[in-house]
Design an enzyme around this catalytic site. Structure first.
Site, short mmCIF file in Angstrom:
data_model
loop_
_atom_site.label_atom_id
_atom_site.label_comp_id
_atom_site.label_asym_id
_atom_site.label_seq_id
_atom_site.Cartn_x
_atom_site.Cartn_y
_atom_site.Cartn_z
N CYS A 1 39.03 50.49 41.51
CA CYS A 1 40.26 51.23 41.70
C CYS A 1 40.62 51.96 40.42
CB CYS A 1 41.40 50.28 42.10
SG CYS A 1 41.02 49.24 43.53
N LEU B 1 40.54 51.47 46.14
CA LEU B 1 39.32 51.51 46.92
C LEU B 1 39.20 50.13 47.57
CD1 LEU B 1 36.66 52.84 47.82
CD2 LEU B 1 35.62 51.98 45.72
N SER C 1 22.97 47.34 41.00
CA SER C 1 21.94 48.02 40.22
C SER C 1 21.39 47.06 39.16
CB SER C 1 22.47 49.29 39.57
OG SER C 1 23.18 48.98 38.39
#
Length: 650
Positions: free
Chosen positions: A2, A51, A365
């Site tokens: 966010c 988000l 990742s």
């Protein structure tokens, strides 16, 4: 993932203006397309862009406790929040949501400023204590999430991105000229300062408390360099490899926590392939992976990713970046990074995030494995120089000085110069643009001495440690938070993608610091223990593959299709870098590169990124920046141009 913003005024009767917080949130809308919230308390205010990842219906922020005396705005993920929730509930705290955010307000009630030491995850949070009229800012141990702050007169303002701070009229949008040499040397500005005058980053592993107009910054965590006693005990390689494999599985499993689709950035190197292996074990359903390649991909980067995807069994997607799209994205790059950072992987990463956002919201990742397990080739080169200096001593230094008089090629001169210097004066991290000689030519000898001085505190911390560990510590404290993780955060959040990095779990890192250097770097090859741990789990060619990073053909492009645009930008009559360094200096670098006399890709790209940043932020008024950002955002969930379909299924 966010965006947070806030202001606390020194004067109790000086109310925070909500429109300023709203303007700042608008400038960070890309970080949180799912919601916006404000909390105002007279001279204090918090803002949040959301988000949604967990508790999609009930996790809105800023969030408070039961009696509304503790408020928090939070960016990140707390992976151990369920365990903390159980402990806090047992102590009598009542929860109203399923969100990990609520763990912070109750955790602060229970543990006060010790709260960050209880958290396992990536985080930045701003917590307002109504009763004490006190603000607490915290950043995670390794700096995975960013936080910037500055003074607005006597007041404090802070945000997840620098551009949001310009929503406050008192915040200057001015160059910090003393940090320009650092940027051109390293390709980024080492913290806590930034390229903007007066604006700082909160260092990783630190707290900032603010009360009655006064602030205090304190450290709550550091890399455990004191683990020397554990490093000296006998180690069984096979047992340590099994421990590492289990630690990676646990770290990955925790980072699959989400109520939205999760995917993987897959390069075909050992780091991301190891993460893919652990993801598949934890979640055997269809796993989506994404990789990036380049026009004329003669080096086969995409082929390596396809090999890994087939072996693990992922639904694989690809993105290709060419020189035209690279050029088109430079202004976007400057806007989303906030400050100049000329890491060549930025634009490919932004394009990869754009493609991934069509199908997932969270990606994992392999970032961080090189800093934890000694993966960069430069470590072996530096240790070879260290060994040669130990054998040759003053004779080697004298021979290097004599050779410098005859050698003209920049790369050999760089290594000859290193041979004449101790580690603390020659090693500045993984990446360089201007080498020592060019830096002195451009800015004078004082610039180099100041750069050396800024790293002294990190070298002091590791005095007496083996050289590899000293370099790993420096990179963990400087390169990792100030280049790699800023790049990772800003380029993925440009498309509202949350990036999670299992190798930077602090417990995994602390365990790795108990390992002797020989289990990290062996016979010049890094990540030895990780390779042993992944034997039989990932394809053998990937285990043997040397570290390459992003093999971007930037050098070739700057001799061909990008040469004209670069030259035009850097030598324009309005060019900031031309005014700073002179047309002759810049023109010489351009011609050396074009003719193939020297590889100047890093120097030219650093100059170009600085110029784009200067035009984006410093050639416009503050009002223009706030009201008319240089790039209007497309629909986040719209299809990306040229998005590829799945290449093959699981």
């Amino acid at each position: 993932m966010c965006g947070v913003i806030g202001r606390v005024n020194a004067a109790a009767d000086h109310r925070v203006r909500p429109e300023q917080l709203a303007d700042g949130l608008r400038l960070m809308a890309h970080r949180g397309p799912d919601g916006e919230g404000l909390y105002l308390d007279e001279n204090a205010g918090l803002g949040h862009r959301r988000l949604a990842i967990l508790d999609l219906a009930g996790g809105a922020q800023p969030m408070c406790n039961e009696d509304r005396t503790i408020w928090v705005s939070f960016n990140g993920e707390i992976y151990n929040h369920q365990l903390l929730r159980e402990e806090l509930a047992g102590a009598g705290h009542r929860f109203a949501t399923r969100s990990d955010t609520e763990t912070l307000v109750h955790g602060y009630e229970q543990w006060g400023d010790e709260l960050p030491t209880r958290l396992r995850g990536m985080f930045v949070f701003a917590l307002w204590d109504v009763r004490k009229r006190r603000l607490l800012l915290a950043r995670d141990r390794l700096g995975i999430k960013p936080l910037y702050f500055t003074r607005a007169g006597e007041d404090l303002v802070f945000a997840s991105e620098i551009k949001a701070l310009f929503a406050f009229p008192e915040v200057r949008c001015e160059l910090n000229p003393s940090r320009a040499p650092d940027y051109f040397a390293l390709r980024y500005v080492p913290g806590p300062e930034t390229m903007f005058a007066g604006i700082q980053r909160l260092p990783p592993g630190h707290l900032l408390s603010w009360h009655d107009g006064a602030g205090k910054i304190s450290r709550y965590w550091d890399v455990p360099v004191e683990a020397a006693e554990q490093r000296r005990r006998p180690r069984d390689e096979a047992e340590e490899a099994e421990v590492l494999a289990q630690q990676l599985r646990e770290s990955v499993r925790m980072r699959l926590m989400a109520e939205v689709p999760v995917g993987l950035f897959l390069s075909g190197g050992i780091d991301s392939t190891a993460v893919a292996w652990a993801m598949k074990l934890a979640e055997p359903r269809a796993l989506k992976s994404f990789s990036v390649g380049y026009e004329g991909d003669a080096e086969g980067e995409l082929a390596w990713a396809r090999l890994a995807a087939r072996a693990i069994g992922t639904e694989h997607r690809e993105v290709e970046v060419d020189s035209k799209s690279w050029l088109e994205r430079l202004s976007e790059l400057a806007w989303f990074l906030d400050e100049p950072l000329s890491d060549g992987a930025c634009i490919p990463l932004m394009q990869l995030a754009r493609r991934a956002r069509e199908e997932v919201v969270v990606v994992l990742s392999g970032e961080g494995a090189d800093e934890v397990f000694g993966g960069y080739p430069i470590y072996g080169k530096q240790l070879a120089i260290e060994q040669a200096r130990g054998l040759g001593g003053p004779l080697l230094e004298g021979a290097a000085r004599l050779a410098l008089k005859a050698v003209r090629s920049p790369k050999p001169r760089r290594y000859l110069a290193m041979a004449g210097k101790p580690l603390e004066r020659r090693y500045f991290g993984v990446g360089r643009a201007f080498d020592d000689e060019l830096l002195v030519s451009a800015f004078g000898p004082r610039a180099l001495e100041e750069l050396i001085h800024r790293h002294e505190r990190h070298w002091r911390r590791t005095a007496g440690c083996p050289p590899l560990e000293r370099m790993l510590y420096l990179d963990t404290k400087v390169w990792l938070p100030d280049d790699l993780l800023i790049k990772a955060d800003k380029m993925t959040m440009a498309w509202a993608i949350e990036l999670r990095v299992p190798f930077l779990d602090h417990q995994l890192l602390e365990s790795a610091w108990t390992l002797p250097p020989a289990l990290k770097l062996r016979r010049g090859v890094g990540k030895h223990l990780l390779r042993v741990a992944m034997a039989g789990k990932v394809p053998e060619p990937i285990l043997r593959r040397p570290k390459r990073g992003f093999p971007i053909p930037l050098g070739r492009w700057l001799q061909g299709p990008l040469y004209g645009p670069c030259r035009e930008r850097l030598l324009s009559s309005h060019s900031a870098v031309r005014e700073m360094l002179g047309a002759r200096f810049i023109g010489g670098l351009l011609e050396e590169h074009r003719r193939g006399q020297a590889d100047r890709r890093e120097e030219l790209y650093a100059l170009w990124v600085f110029e784009e940043w200067h035009r984006t932020f410093l050639s416009r008024s503050r009002e223009q920046l706030v009201q008319q950002p240089p790039r209007s955002r497309p629909e986040l969930l719209g299809p990306a141009a040229g998005g590829a379909a799945a290449l093959f299924g699981a």
